[in-house]
Design a protein around this motif. Sequence first.
Motif, PDB file in Angstrom:
ATOM      1  N   ILE A  81      12.085 -15.460  -5.031  1.00 37.66           N
ATOM      2  CA  ILE A  81      12.241 -16.630  -4.182  1.00 37.66           C
ATOM      3  C   ILE A  81      12.230 -16.256  -2.705  1.00 37.66           C
ATOM      4  O   ILE A  81      11.768 -17.028  -1.855  1.00 37.66           O
ATOM      5  N   GLN A  82      12.711 -15.059  -2.381  1.00 41.65           N
ATOM      6  CA  GLN A  82      12.746 -14.655  -0.974  1.00 41.65           C
ATOM      7  C   GLN A  82      11.343 -14.469  -0.408  1.00 41.65           C
ATOM      8  O   GLN A  82      11.039 -14.925   0.703  1.00 41.65           O
ATOM      9  N   ASN A  83      10.471 -13.817  -1.152  1.00 46.26           N
ATOM     10  CA  ASN A  83       9.100 -13.624  -0.667  1.00 46.26           C
ATOM     11  C   ASN A  83       8.385 -14.959  -0.509  1.00 46.26           C
ATOM     12  O   ASN A  83       7.616 -15.158   0.434  1.00 46.26           O
ATOM     13  N   GLY A  84       8.629 -15.883  -1.442  1.00 49.66           N
ATOM     14  CA  GLY A  84       8.007 -17.190  -1.326  1.00 49.66           C
ATOM     15  C   GLY A  84       8.491 -17.953  -0.107  1.00 49.66           C
ATOM     16  O   GLY A  84       7.696 -18.593   0.603  1.00 49.66           O
ATOM     17  N   LEU A  85       9.789 -17.897   0.183  1.00 49.32           N
ATOM     18  CA  LEU A  85      10.327 -18.585   1.358  1.00 49.32           C
ATOM     19  C   LEU A  85       9.811 -17.971   2.652  1.00 49.32           C
ATOM     20  O   LEU A  85       9.574 -18.684   3.640  1.00 49.32           O
ATOM     21  N   GLU A  86       9.647 -16.655   2.673  1.00 53.89           N
ATOM     22  CA  GLU A  86       9.149 -15.999   3.887  1.00 53.89           C
ATOM     23  C   GLU A  86       7.706 -16.421   4.189  1.00 53.89           C
ATOM     24  O   GLU A  86       7.358 -16.721   5.329  1.00 53.89           O
ATOM     25  N   GLY A 116      15.531  -8.249  -0.464  1.00 55.28           N
ATOM     26  CA  GLY A 116      16.676  -8.259   0.456  1.00 55.28           C
ATOM     27  C   GLY A 116      17.669  -9.336   0.080  1.00 55.28           C
ATOM     28  O   GLY A 116      17.689  -9.832  -1.057  1.00 55.28           O
ATOM     29  N   HIS A 117      18.504  -9.716   1.052  1.00 58.05           N
ATOM     30  CA  HIS A 117      19.524 -10.732   0.830  1.00 58.05           C
ATOM     31  C   HIS A 117      19.018 -12.070   1.366  1.00 58.05           C
ATOM     32  O   HIS A 117      18.771 -12.213   2.560  1.00 58.05           O
ATOM     33  N   THR A 122      17.132 -14.605   5.063  1.00 56.11           N
ATOM     34  CA  THR A 122      16.133 -15.683   5.066  1.00 56.11           C
ATOM     35  C   THR A 122      16.732 -17.027   5.456  1.00 56.11           C
ATOM     36  O   THR A 122      16.117 -17.797   6.202  1.00 56.11           O
ATOM     37  N   LEU A 123      17.914 -17.338   4.967  1.00 58.08           N
ATOM     38  CA  LEU A 123      18.522 -18.635   5.227  1.00 58.08           C
ATOM     39  C   LEU A 123      18.722 -18.920   6.714  1.00 58.08           C
ATOM     40  O   LEU A 123      18.416 -20.033   7.167  1.00 58.08           O
TER      41      LEU A 123
END
Length: 375
Positions: A81-86, A116-117, A122-123
Amino acid sequence: SRWMKKKDPVLPGGTQLEVTLQLLQEFVQEYYDQNPLSHLGFVILKNGEAEMLTKLSSSSKTHKLALQGLSMSDVGGEFSIQNGLEVAGRSLGHQPRHGSREILIICGALSSADPGHVLTETLPRLRSANIRVSTFALAAEMHICRKLSEETGGSMGVCLDGKGHFRDWLFEQCVPPPALRKEIVDHGCEMVQMGFPTRTKNEVPTLVHATRDTKLLARTSYTCPQCRAKIQELPADCVVCGLKLVLSPHLARSFHHLFPVAPFSEILPSSSKEGGHERHSGTETVSSSSAKNVITTERIMLDSNLRRSSPDEVTSCFACLRMIGAPSDPTAGAQDAGEEVLRYQCPECRNAFCVNCDSYLHETLHNCPGCLLKA
């Protein structure tokens, strides 16, 4: 990811990927019908990475063709989910601030493999860019998805009863969210420059810009009023000068979100006389009473406009002219009779509408015919 290859008994009709692609096709059509000036893009998450499927654009055809090209061989690996949000966040970061920025995540996984976190790295960037994150879980709800939705002002959904709930949640995302007061104070109003191109048709095919990187031969095109470049379809951004090219119907369809039709108020039926079922009205009423049942029939006159001219509250729908206010057949079922009794009134023009027209005016037409007649 690999989770989307599984079949879910809650989602009949194939694997989770096949059902999702089918509903996304409907979502793209509905989204551009409601928001013709907005941009849409797709990112797929597989093998722990994020891949841009389609860039942000106003072309529904591009997105539909890209979704049709996906197959089971294109998915696999872990969900991140982190890579997608970035990737989605960087794409939205270049968009003007006069519009809303949203990310919709359709997740079939039960875990996320992130480098990462998410909450600490990201948030904060999503908050600073005023990006809303909404998530729909095809399986169980993940805490990270719920946390992201709550912190960014988005919505969180979990598939409950198959395609119906999934489709309803997707279509709810077509309505633009209300602007936050903080955003209005910080950015204010920005002027959006637009151009209204002219449609031209040539006997000999000429080169027309289909996308920023693609040209094709066509006889019909739209000419940009600023640089005279030829564009294949509208709405679109001119590939030469960057001017947003639209038509007047596109503006009209986007306008109803700013000034929606006011909710109609339900008209309560007239109170009946104690001890009997006769109405106090100017219409002729014939009543026959028995120990158990009371049957009431009414003689209603129709005027030249095919509308009911009864001085009582019994009237007809202003839109479809359907008789409402009282059941037309006393022996009809309770459901049909209830539909005919229920009616709603516009607070502006004071006209009455049936249940079906009330739903159609608010969800599809976005205009009140009575108010338009008075304007």
